[in-house]
Design a protein around this motif. Structure first.
Motif, PDB file in Angstrom:
ATOM      1  N   TYR A 113     -66.456 -12.465 -59.586  1.00  0.00           N
ATOM      2  CA  TYR A 113     -66.945 -12.646 -58.212  1.00  0.00           C
ATOM      3  C   TYR A 113     -68.368 -12.122 -58.043  1.00  0.00           C
ATOM      4  O   TYR A 113     -69.153 -12.691 -57.279  1.00  0.00           O
ATOM      5  CB  TYR A 113     -65.983 -12.021 -57.202  1.00  0.00           C
ATOM      6  N   GLU A 114     -68.714 -11.074 -58.758  1.00  0.00           N
ATOM      7  CA  GLU A 114     -70.107 -10.620 -58.719  1.00  0.00           C
ATOM      8  C   GLU A 114     -71.032 -11.721 -59.243  1.00  0.00           C
ATOM      9  O   GLU A 114     -72.110 -11.961 -58.691  1.00  0.00           O
ATOM     10  CB  GLU A 114     -70.277  -9.338 -59.539  1.00  0.00           C
ATOM     11  N   TYR A 116     -70.400 -14.998 -59.195  1.00  0.00           N
ATOM     12  CA  TYR A 116     -70.408 -16.086 -58.209  1.00  0.00           C
ATOM     13  C   TYR A 116     -71.340 -15.778 -57.039  1.00  0.00           C
ATOM     14  O   TYR A 116     -72.049 -16.652 -56.552  1.00  0.00           O
ATOM     15  CB  TYR A 116     -69.004 -16.333 -57.651  1.00  0.00           C
ATOM     16  N   TYR A 117     -71.320 -14.517 -56.583  1.00  0.00           N
ATOM     17  CA  TYR A 117     -72.095 -14.156 -55.390  1.00  0.00           C
ATOM     18  C   TYR A 117     -73.577 -13.946 -55.665  1.00  0.00           C
ATOM     19  O   TYR A 117     -74.381 -13.953 -54.740  1.00  0.00           O
ATOM     20  CB  TYR A 117     -71.513 -12.897 -54.736  1.00  0.00           C
ATOM     21  N   THR A 118     -73.939 -13.751 -56.919  1.00  0.00           N
ATOM     22  CA  THR A 118     -75.341 -13.412 -57.209  1.00  0.00           C
ATOM     23  C   THR A 118     -76.075 -14.470 -58.033  1.00  0.00           C
ATOM     24  O   THR A 118     -77.274 -14.328 -58.252  1.00  0.00           O
ATOM     25  CB  THR A 118     -75.430 -12.069 -57.963  1.00  0.00           C
ATOM     26  N   ASN A 120     -77.077 -18.449 -58.245  1.00  0.00           N
ATOM     27  CA  ASN A 120     -77.080 -19.600 -57.332  1.00  0.00           C
ATOM     28  C   ASN A 120     -77.763 -20.853 -57.872  1.00  0.00           C
ATOM     29  O   ASN A 120     -78.071 -21.756 -57.105  1.00  0.00           O
ATOM     30  CB  ASN A 120     -77.753 -19.191 -56.012  1.00  0.00           C
ATOM     31  N   GLN A 128     -69.059 -22.287 -61.864  1.00  0.00           N
ATOM     32  CA  GLN A 128     -68.038 -21.843 -60.917  1.00  0.00           C
ATOM     33  C   GLN A 128     -67.057 -22.970 -60.614  1.00  0.00           C
ATOM     34  O   GLN A 128     -65.840 -22.761 -60.598  1.00  0.00           O
ATOM     35  CB  GLN A 128     -68.695 -21.353 -59.620  1.00  0.00           C
ATOM     36  N   VAL A 173     -59.626 -11.983 -53.922  1.00  0.00           N
ATOM     37  CA  VAL A 173     -60.685 -11.266 -53.191  1.00  0.00           C
ATOM     38  C   VAL A 173     -60.102 -10.029 -52.512  1.00  0.00           C
ATOM     39  O   VAL A 173     -60.697  -8.941 -52.549  1.00  0.00           O
ATOM     40  CB  VAL A 173     -61.379 -12.195 -52.171  1.00  0.00           C
TER      41      VAL A 173
END
Length: 199
Positions: A113-114, A116-118, A120, A128, A173
């Motif tokens: 998840y780190e 995915y969130y960082t 782009n 993803q 999550v």
């Protein structure tokens, strides 16, 4: 013959790097990991690791790619072997429940998840989407097994597989944030069971 032996040695070294990196990512997530962490874990030289990977991100993508290709192999093999649908679905839910309750602190979930969130870029989004698609396809294969065995109706299986995947991702999550409970997981599993279009 020596070329093959050299290739085999390279493959073993690469596997050892991925194995060590997986341990590091499981403990620290992704954002706090440095190449030095992985080098220390693997007992490899700085020059040695750069023969295989040029960054922590490259190693992480390789670790996740390897995990994804193996993660669902067992379930897909059981689908192919025509294992009873109810048993396989129960096993699938039980494995997720165990992962969510007992393995989050030493799993790749936080690191994933780190990432995915960082990250782009278009390539990151494709990566993803491939992970999500693999998960959804596995659920679909289990549901299709239920149809083949005459337990489920063949109705909206694509949508149902997507719904199950989204619920499992949502629970993941919550597990990372510490807001997961066994009751919450059981409630969601029961709800997913209730959505099955049984004959």
């Amino acid at each position: 013959m020596s070329n093959k032996t050299n290739e085999e040695r390279k493959q073993i070294k690469r596997e050892n790097i991925l194995k060590g990196a997986r341990q590091v990512f499981g403990r620290k997530g992704l954002l706090d990991v440095t190449m030095k962490d992985i080098i220390d874990e693997c007992g490899i030289s700085r020059g040695g690791i750069y023969l295989y990977f040029d960054s922590v991100d490259a190693i992480f993508v390789a670790v996740i790619g390897q995990r994804s290709s193996r993660k669902f192999d067992g379930i897909r093999a059981e689908v192919k072997a025509n294992r009873p649908f109810e048993e396989l679905l129960a096993k699938y839910f039980a494995e997720h429940k165990d992962r969510l309750l007992n393995q989050v602190g030493n799993s790749l979930l936080r690191a994933t998840y780190e990432y995915y969130y960082t990250h782009n870029s278009a390539a990151d989004h494709a990566f993803q989407q491939a992970q999500i698609s693999s998960s959804q396809q596995t659920i679909y294969a289990i549901l299709q097994l239920g149809v083949t065995q005459g337990i489920l109706l063949e109705q909206h299986l694509d949508e149902l597989a997507e719904t199950f995947m989204l619920i499992i991702e949502g629970l993941s999550v919550l597990a990372i944030t510490g807001a997961i409970t066994e009751k919450r997981i059981n409630d969601q599993i029961n709800m997913m069971q209730s959505l099955l279009p049984r004959k």
